[in-house]
Design a protein around this motif. Sequence first.
Motif, PDB file in Angstrom:
ATOM      1  N   PRO A  79       0.845  -1.200   0.000  1.00 19.73           N
ATOM      2  CA  PRO A  79       0.000   0.000   0.000  1.00 19.73           C
ATOM      3  C   PRO A  79       0.880   1.249   0.000  1.00 19.73           C
ATOM      4  CG  PRO A  79       0.005  -1.016   2.175  1.00 19.73           C
ATOM      5  CD  PRO A  79       0.777  -1.937   1.265  1.00 19.73           C
ATOM      6  N   ARG A  90      -3.230  -3.056   6.294  1.00 21.99           N
ATOM      7  CA  ARG A  90      -2.113  -2.801   5.376  1.00 21.99           C
ATOM      8  C   ARG A  90      -1.291  -4.077   5.154  1.00 21.99           C
ATOM      9  NH1 ARG A  90      -0.464   2.156   4.108  1.00 21.99           N
ATOM     10  NH2 ARG A  90       1.743   1.751   4.447  1.00 21.99           N
ATOM     11  N   TYR A  93      -3.335  -6.358   2.974  1.00 25.34           N
ATOM     12  CA  TYR A  93      -3.387  -5.815   1.610  1.00 25.34           C
ATOM     13  C   TYR A  93      -2.356  -6.509   0.719  1.00 25.34           C
ATOM     14  CZ  TYR A  93      -2.892  -2.282  -2.111  1.00 25.34           C
ATOM     15  OH  TYR A  93      -2.814  -1.641  -3.318  1.00 25.34           O
TER      16      TYR A  93
END
Length: 197
Positions: A79, A90, A93
């Motif tokens: 990210p 995050r 992700y």
Amino acid sequence: MTPGKAAPGTQAATSVRDRLLDAAAELFYREGPGIPTDALCRAAGVSKRSMYQLFDSKDALLAASLERLAPAVTASVLPAPDTGPGPRARMLYVFERLEEAAGSPGYLGCPYAAAQVELRDPSHTASVVAARAKRRMLDFFRAEAARAGATDPDLLARQLAVVYDGAATRAGIGADDLGGLAVVTACALIDAAGVTE
């Protein structure tokens, strides 16, 4: 992330150096570092003489092509810095992007892990570039784990890196369809490390 070529018609697509780097990224990813220099030059549409005027060796070209991929690979997997949701999201992700990439045609795994495995020499110039790229991911996991209050941020970072490399490799060789597997595995490790948000 699958290495690719610069957009047709751009200045970058027409320079000899960039054509070599594009061809190297594509061929090394698809066929490994053992690709003959003649085939590499043919794919780039340049002479061996031109290649050696720009790069000391095929190894130097491989290292430069891996270095050139780094911003695109980082942008496709990590990210953006200091944006978006909390550290847990995050970290996850990364695994969501991995699962997306692994489902795309032509996916052969992480180009950096592949280079390190195939070259088998940590001092090889391309291995050094690949190790630096892998360290960036480890550092990302460590920083996010620390921000999230993980009981042992370094251990969690290493565990997540192992899951990432293992999942990317298994998907790259066609041994597994990741479909939720990487995310769920990473989630279990994050939970076990005491991260709740």
